[in-house]
Design an enzyme around this catalytic site. Sequence first.
Site, PDB file in Angstrom:
ATOM      1  N   HIS A 126      15.463   2.671   0.674  1.00 11.01           N
ATOM      2  CA  HIS A 126      15.656   3.809   1.594  1.00 11.01           C
ATOM      3  C   HIS A 126      17.103   4.297   1.612  1.00 11.01           C
ATOM      4  O   HIS A 126      17.388   5.351   2.182  1.00 11.01           O
ATOM      5  CB  HIS A 126      15.268   3.420   3.022  1.00 11.01           C
ATOM      6  CG  HIS A 126      13.823   3.058   3.192  1.00 11.01           C
ATOM      7  ND1 HIS A 126      12.802   3.890   2.786  1.00 11.01           N
ATOM      8  CD2 HIS A 126      13.225   1.943   3.699  1.00 11.01           C
ATOM      9  CE1 HIS A 126      11.636   3.305   3.053  1.00 11.01           C
ATOM     10  NE2 HIS A 126      11.860   2.125   3.598  1.00 11.01           N
ATOM     11  N   ASP A 163       6.320  -1.266  -2.232  1.00 16.26           N
ATOM     12  CA  ASP A 163       6.578  -1.470  -0.805  1.00 16.26           C
ATOM     13  C   ASP A 163       5.617  -0.598   0.021  1.00 16.26           C
ATOM     14  O   ASP A 163       5.182   0.458  -0.430  1.00 16.26           O
ATOM     15  CB  ASP A 163       8.030  -1.053  -0.519  1.00 16.26           C
ATOM     16  CG  ASP A 163       8.538  -1.516   0.832  1.00 16.26           C
ATOM     17  OD1 ASP A 163       9.225  -2.544   0.865  1.00 16.26           O
ATOM     18  OD2 ASP A 163       8.253  -0.841   1.844  1.00 16.26           O
ATOM     19  N   HIS A 165       6.325   1.203   2.370  1.00 20.00           N
ATOM     20  CA  HIS A 165       7.004   2.451   2.717  1.00 20.00           C
ATOM     21  C   HIS A 165       7.419   3.223   1.458  1.00 20.00           C
ATOM     22  O   HIS A 165       7.716   2.604   0.424  1.00 20.00           O
ATOM     23  CB  HIS A 165       8.249   2.164   3.563  1.00 20.00           C
ATOM     24  CG  HIS A 165       7.957   1.443   4.847  1.00 20.00           C
ATOM     25  ND1 HIS A 165       7.970   0.066   4.932  1.00 20.00           N
ATOM     26  CD2 HIS A 165       7.626   1.903   6.074  1.00 20.00           C
ATOM     27  CE1 HIS A 165       7.665  -0.290   6.179  1.00 20.00           C
ATOM     28  NE2 HIS A 165       7.448   0.795   6.891  1.00 20.00           N
ATOM     29  N   ASP A 251       5.592  -5.776   2.488  1.00 22.01           N
ATOM     30  CA  ASP A 251       5.181  -5.439   3.861  1.00 22.01           C
ATOM     31  C   ASP A 251       3.806  -4.772   3.905  1.00 22.01           C
ATOM     32  O   ASP A 251       3.310  -4.453   4.990  1.00 22.01           O
ATOM     33  CB  ASP A 251       6.243  -4.585   4.576  1.00 22.01           C
ATOM     34  CG  ASP A 251       6.819  -3.483   3.725  1.00 22.01           C
ATOM     35  OD1 ASP A 251       6.346  -3.290   2.587  1.00 22.01           O
ATOM     36  OD2 ASP A 251       7.749  -2.802   4.189  1.00 22.01           O
TER      37      ASP A 251
END
Length: 362
Positions: A126, A163, A165, A251
């Site tokens: 990110h 991931d 995200h 995650d």
Amino acid sequence: MGGSTVFLYHDDFLKYQFGAQHPFQPVRERMTLDTLQSLGALDDGAVVVPRPADMDSLLAVHLEGYIKKVRELSKRGGLLDRGDTPARPGLYEGALMAVGATLDAARGIARGDYEHAFNPAGGLHHAHPARAAGFCVFNDIAVAVRAFQREFGIGRVAVVDIDAHHGDGTQAIFYDEDVLTISLHRYGGGFFPGSGDADEIGEMEGTGSNINVPLPGGTDDNLFLHAFRSVVVPALRSYRPDVIIQQFGVDGHYKDPLADMGYTTRGYAEVAKLTHDLAHELCEGRCLVLGGGGYDLDATRRAWSTMYCVMSEASIDRERARGLHDMEAPLSDRRTADRVLDVIEEVRQRSLPLLERVIRYA
Ligand SMILES: [Zn+2]
Ligand SMILES: [Zn+2]
């Protein structure tokens, strides 16, 4: 030297933390190392002690003012983004070591010292050139891509991000370049970071080389693997990378408290195997695996250990290897399954022909 796999570890990884109550807990990296050691999965010399990132490599991605800001805030405290990424004493040193480990691993792979490497402290997807976000301070993935390009003349780099995200920082950095970036992630309903729809395909020279697979919450192993086989495998075969970087955030595990996806250690093991075999098929085994999300510490430890055993083809006791696995596997409901199948079809139709055309006329 071939056939070898290394694990990057330094106790400074533990400095990359945001407080005792924060979901991001670097002790998961130590737990993974301990698990692999107790399984006998690490050969002599398999644990590589990294050095902190050098400033030139960091500056290839990040602005000098931002690097200084992280250093200063890390001394006196403060927020690096809107709230969930606070600066604490030692964070700067921890962040430099997290990136340094990815850099050392990238260089070792490029030099041929080993084929596969795992840095559990990396995968900070990110982070943007001038801002932190989502627990990510410096984008080690992008720093590694620049090192491959600048130090070794390795131009064809593929980044595969699993991931839960969207890998928004990585996407933004390479959006107009011919670096293949693929992200499979939960999307919609305001889920962080909000970007990552299928129509974000890259621009200019990068048109077609950014691929998003936006999945609904509750996607299970079977659907995740179907997406991986239907999109990632053909995309990598089209692109023919010289090296694969895999962001292996876990995650998406069904026990994770943040993401509400339905993956298990068995799904992660299969993704590791597919990526590993593609690396041997396409780029002489060159594969750099990085961590990322993972907020259920025990699930993260087991998923990463399983991945490492698959990558390294470690011969460990079957009974003990089984002990790493989840005993249950959630299944998606019908609506979720239909949605995933639609997404896969949309991404295949939109992105795969584009990627082939990019390659054919390049
Ligand atoms: Zn291998
Ligand atoms: Zn994540």
